[in-house]
Design an enzyme around this catalytic site. Structure first.
Site, PDB file in Angstrom:
ATOM      1  N   ASP D  18      28.511  24.371  14.125  1.00 36.86           N
ATOM      2  CA  ASP D  18      27.527  24.121  15.177  1.00 36.86           C
ATOM      3  C   ASP D  18      27.282  22.631  15.381  1.00 36.86           C
ATOM      4  O   ASP D  18      27.343  22.129  16.513  1.00 36.86           O
ATOM      5  CB  ASP D  18      26.188  24.790  14.841  1.00 36.86           C
ATOM      6  CG  ASP D  18      26.299  26.296  14.816  1.00 36.86           C
ATOM      7  OD1 ASP D  18      27.411  26.829  14.646  1.00 36.86           O
ATOM      8  OD2 ASP D  18      25.253  26.955  14.928  1.00 36.86           O
ATOM      9  N   ARG D 100      12.968  20.995   5.818  1.00 37.75           N
ATOM     10  CA  ARG D 100      13.027  20.412   7.163  1.00 37.75           C
ATOM     11  C   ARG D 100      12.190  19.151   7.324  1.00 37.75           C
ATOM     12  O   ARG D 100      12.629  18.189   7.983  1.00 37.75           O
ATOM     13  CB  ARG D 100      12.614  21.460   8.220  1.00 37.75           C
ATOM     14  CG  ARG D 100      13.512  22.689   8.288  1.00 37.75           C
ATOM     15  CD  ARG D 100      14.949  22.383   8.063  1.00 37.75           C
ATOM     16  NE  ARG D 100      15.851  23.469   8.421  1.00 37.75           N
ATOM     17  CZ  ARG D 100      17.133  23.459   8.095  1.00 37.75           C
ATOM     18  NH1 ARG D 100      17.670  22.446   7.406  1.00 37.75           N
ATOM     19  NH2 ARG D 100      17.909  24.469   8.445  1.00 37.75           N
ATOM     20  N   ASP D 129      13.513  26.700  12.826  1.00 36.37           N
ATOM     21  CA  ASP D 129      13.881  25.337  12.432  1.00 36.37           C
ATOM     22  C   ASP D 129      13.751  24.331  13.558  1.00 36.37           C
ATOM     23  O   ASP D 129      13.412  23.172  13.339  1.00 36.37           O
ATOM     24  CB  ASP D 129      15.298  25.325  11.848  1.00 36.37           C
ATOM     25  CG  ASP D 129      15.322  25.932  10.459  1.00 36.37           C
ATOM     26  OD1 ASP D 129      14.274  25.852   9.768  1.00 36.37           O
ATOM     27  OD2 ASP D 129      16.344  26.512  10.068  1.00 36.37           O
ATOM     28  N   SER D 183      24.728  33.246   8.869  1.00 38.82           N
ATOM     29  CA  SER D 183      23.990  32.019   9.116  1.00 38.82           C
ATOM     30  C   SER D 183      23.312  31.645   7.799  1.00 38.82           C
ATOM     31  O   SER D 183      22.478  32.383   7.290  1.00 38.82           O
ATOM     32  CB  SER D 183      22.968  32.292  10.223  1.00 38.82           C
ATOM     33  OG  SER D 183      22.112  31.202  10.349  1.00 38.82           O
TER      34      SER D 183
END
Lengths: 398, 398, 398, 398
Positions: D18, D100, D129, D183
């Site tokens: 990605d 994150r 996210d 994922s």
């Protein structure tokens, strides 16, 4: 909801400038049949006049709905909320927030009735009301199309709106000084005011916009007493006279209004994260709020009362943010309603130039014990408190 | 704590009937040395006179402690609590509850200083104060002996107490009508009244006992404005004049008192499970409470403000119940204090016959955006709200 | 309740050492008629044997009550509690706490039936159960006299108790090694163990006292699957077989027990402020707990689920502390029950040497959307998230 | 953030499909300089290889940032969160959510360093996210431009993405069976898996995707003990060996992994209102979670511990929803940190085929009292409990 085809839309129509422009714009933009719905929630508008306005803007008679919803509003929305002693951010009695779910519900019902595939409202893209309306719409009909003109059109300023209005022969209201008026919301519970000079929270308002409240300084010099009777947490009588929910609130507005009760001037946090200043006048609601807490003070046990206080901010925020028609609001309501079974009795309040003072509360369900409260009670064993303190202080003593 | 031997005891001595009787009774019963401690917390007592009373009851000069704690009281107890906007059961500003931890602390310090092995207080076995005193004592010295005469002796009624007083030449106060007075607690934050006619929550009081507040009906006819400056959540100036914490509260009491601000008449739930009616007069505190919320309204983000509101009932209950000197109160205080870093600015309030209305708030740390609040803001993209609503309503739409 | 005259007392009688001594002591001390009540809550006791014991200690046949309350226990107490996902202090499934209210209720009912003026229990003065029993008694009959021998008598140590037992020919149980046994509470939901080596939280137990759980190391080598069907939040079937509440819990205990499920070894905080270490075995309850959360995970909306999680600690503490029969517990229960209307479906769990893993959940009321969850959903407009984020981050961006 | 001009952008680059596509797309679409930033958070990637990939896709050497942030990650993010015993929805240890904020922070710092005007991330428009990244960006730099390719481009399905990759010579990973992989998010705290077969919550997974955990059935037959030493709430040693934060967590992952500890399979509620199923492996974190609760169980007072439990759901939700860099998270953190001052000591846990059992806890700061817990304590006055119960049951008895 750009670019969807709409066949027939039910518009929440107030008769004011914004929704009159929207009424026209919907026809232009979507080329669809417009049904107007105007709810009488006690805002003192002349429904016949609004009907005429809609008619003048090209709406067919059968497509103009005006309804008196005052009793349903007070009984099924205002009273349940007041059982919770709900205050948003410490002051706001949620007068606008509590009206939106009912309007949304009725709009969806009318849409079903007339076979409309869409609903529309006049709330802007910066406020809470767009959220409240649309959450209501989707909760009650997940498939409904929603048109929110303020988020779609290019009339992005007051001036553009007024130009459009003039072009379409829609009358533009002004206040006494020729300026545009406050942004007002009005119903049986309250009037709210935003905009204009209020936009600067550092500037004092003269409160000349108030409609229901005589300012404390101008209120009569004699205090007045009012007695409210509660049954299962809801008010049922004023000064001994049984009244319907709407009439009861009207009566309290009248009494409270003449004594300057219920003016609030705050900066609040909108759901969408903008701070805004609002002025509210809620005369009857303010009396009711204090009277309800007072009747609870002698009929609810401490633990029940504290539990209510702890969940209240969440309940108030749910209503403020438009989540009336949700499972979580119903869960909290179930908790609240469960607490009200013996919240019965009479509260007496004194009103004087802006202040409500509760001066007495009486109830057949009172759990207040004068004997226990009294200094001289030979039944209560003071030495029990010794054990209570010793056990609770064990943590300090080890 | 029956049957323990006591060598020397520090008594929280007010100079009133109850603690004067206790002073005598401690000597009789425990045959121990009595040290009196009288704190000036702003209750308008004449400390010299109290010193004389103690002396007359046989206390040696070196054993009589009188201290002015007003600055410490306001700075380290009242102000931290007001940062939390603490209200017990919706109305009570915790005036008595917040004073007890300081008295307990000082008593324990004096006990250490004079080598006392015990402390004593005059709170009855039916109230909150016994708990507040004793939790404080034990938290600060787990080994201290605590004497609570009201839970030990046989003077179990007012009459017996008075008899005992007469026998020992202790003067018995009466009110104007010859009746025993209200049960009063007084400090710089408030005066509280319990007992007598108040014991029936259904009877209206004439509030003739009030000492600081001119009743709204008798207050002056002209409104008055007051400006309070805040720094990190604490008030630092009144009308532009920097004042020490105690003087600032004194000043607000004076101003608020003459306008009838801060009268509360409620039925509350004591920690030990008894409901009791109290009348409070808290003029300065009431102004401060609203002013602090107002300055927060433009300097605190919504989430911080709501978090404070959610934990507030717990924080207030901790103080009410006597848990000031605890880990959990300190944890909540850490959360609250963390929120106050940019709570700076000036609030202007209008006082008039019992009402405080906040009329303006200004701050260099303001996060209020006039542009955002305004109707005509071309920067804010109203269509963002579309996504906000669509995501938040996903739950309704699936 | 020293010094009260008692005519007839209903004793919660387990047949063990303590309550057998109490049975005798009540007769000696109060010279009153003793009625014994033994509830079968699934603790695997032989009720006929207990009846014999009571008889041998001089209780008349008509005064010996033994009743199977297992179905009522599970249906009206265990299941409502499990709807809340109640855990005390993160681990404890409240097995003892949830049984006490039922025993108290039945004792009060029997007291009414037989015309007794008092009730008695065998809980000590250091534990939670005294509180749970007595709150139950007083809630259901405020006028009942309560005898709590452990707080009254002078048998203040285990040794004194045993001497008294020997004098009165009451048999004294020992464990395999001749030592006194653990303090055990047992019912269909759990067995709990306290005392002995457990009193030092730093010493590892060998868990040899467990009765229902095969230790994980000794459990079978093959995992086993179990399917539980829920209707309105309550389990109704196991592996497709509809079972009564008690039988369902028995079945889960059996399955879970053989896989070592549900062992907990914790230090907990008792209501009265003492920390104590307990070992619990709750095989069926542990499976049920996770299965219920799993079925909720696909049938409850986020907001409902989070609201339940937020109020859970309070609900669990109420039950732990003995406040089952209260208004506030009922208020929370109303909230919880309101949430369970569509909590229907089937959960599949894998059991293996101490672990429960939920491997699948299915429901006709599922609000899980595979389309939405999927990566490739062209219906969901990813750009909606833009507005969601922009509005929610407004606070950061201004 | 469509249609903005971008000069230089810092992309959070994982080296996967990605973000490799994004890397290319950013150059195509915005015609801007791309700086890649890859953080080593313990995800077992080869940073040199990722550097090569970026290079191969045309990024200049000076524009490729790779950094080992493992120590900062564990010390400043994981440990503070574990002080709170944070669990989202009862099970999820927040492994992705807590990483994150650090990535966002470092991205903003690098943007400043290199003079970039924008940042970009590879999170989709359906997940959490995107929110976590962007709240972080805006909190730390309100003026930064944010590019979220998934919400902007027309590669709206996996297939389109793969086509684009092929065109640009970006390698497309497949799992063993030739299918697209799960994922995955991976760091020192956990690995998470979503997608593929997991999208149907009714289908059992074989957990063959796990990378750190040996499945319980395949784990060794001998239990293993591990001892963790805590100082001020943070783990500092394992089995007596002092370790840096990252090494400590690595060690616990290794030990826990071989015993099958820390597998969770749940349906969770994303912030944006989508339910999704996730499988998590968190071996070390799971041990740490239980060990931390255990050391708190003997060092924290009940009230402090319950307060933490009550605020925990809110704290966990804040982190889950991306509000790490906020005032309210810091307020809660202040409360939590205040509680950890004496959370010191050693916890011993037994690991066996998927289960963690705490078997002992010891602390110099222990407030557990063996004397109080014991049956035979003649110091504790059992009759104190009488008063405790009588006062607390006053409400039932009046």
């Amino acid at each position: 909801m750009n670019n969807q085809k709409v066949r027939k839309v039910v518009l929440a129509y107030s008769g004011g400038l914004d929704t009159s422009v929207i009424l026209k714009w919907l026809q232009d933009k979507y080329n669809c049949e417009v049904v107007t719905f105007t709810a009488d929630l006690g805002q003192d508008d002349d429904l016949a006049l609004i009907r005429e306005k809609a008619s003048a803007l090209g709406i067919k008679d059968k497509n103009i709905y005006t309804e008196d919803l005052t009793e349903e509003f007070v009984q099924d929305f205002v009273f349940p909320m007041f059982r919770a002693n709900a205050l948003y951010e410490g002051y706001y009695l949620l007068g606008t927030a509590i009206a939106r779910p009912l309007i949304a519900k009725r709009q969806i019902e009318i849409a079903k009735l007339v076979g409309a595939d869409a609903v529309a409202h006049g709330a802007t893209g910066k406020g809470n009301d767009q959220v409240r309306f649309e959450f209501g719409y989707y909760s009650l009909n997940p498939k409904i199309k929603v048109i929110s003109p303020w988020r779609e059109w290019d009339l992005t300023s007051r001036n553009k709106l007024i130009e459009y209005a003039k072009v379409h022969n829609i009358s533009v209201p002004q206040d006494k000084t020729g300026e545009p008026p406050y942004s007002i919301d009005s119903n049986l519970l309250h009037n709210s005011f935003e905009g204009k000079v209020l936009e600067d929270p550092g500037i004092e308002s003269d409160y000349s916009m108030l409609q229901r409240i005589t300012l404390p300084e101008q209120a009569q010099d004699n205090p007045e007493y009012v007695e409210i009777t509660f049954a299962k947490g809801d008010p049922v009588s004023v000064d001994g006279t049984k009244l319907s929910p709407a009439n009861l609130l009207r009566k309290l507005n009248e009494i409270g209004g003449r004594h300057g009760i219920g003016l609030v001037d705050i900066v609040e946090n909108r759901y969408i994260g903008i701070k805004s200043r609002g002025v509210y006048e809620t005369p009857g609601g303010t009396i009711l709020f204090h009277a309800h807490r007072a009747i609870e003070s002698i009929t609810l046990e401490k633990a029940a009362s504290h539990l209510k206080d702890e969940i209240m901010p969440k309940y108030a925020a749910l209503i403020y943010n438009g989540y009336w028609w949700t499972h979580e609001r119903e869960m909290l309501q179930a908790l609240i309603d469960k607490s009200q079974e013996s919240v019965n009795g009479i509260v007496r309040a004194k009103l004087y130039k802006g202040s409500v003072t509760i001066v007495s509360r009486k109830s057949d369900n009172s759990i207040y014990s004068q004997t226990l409260a009294s200094f001289d009670d030979e039944n209560y064993n003071q030495s029990d408190a010794e054990g209570f303190i010793r056990i609770n202080s064990l943590r300090f003593r080890v």
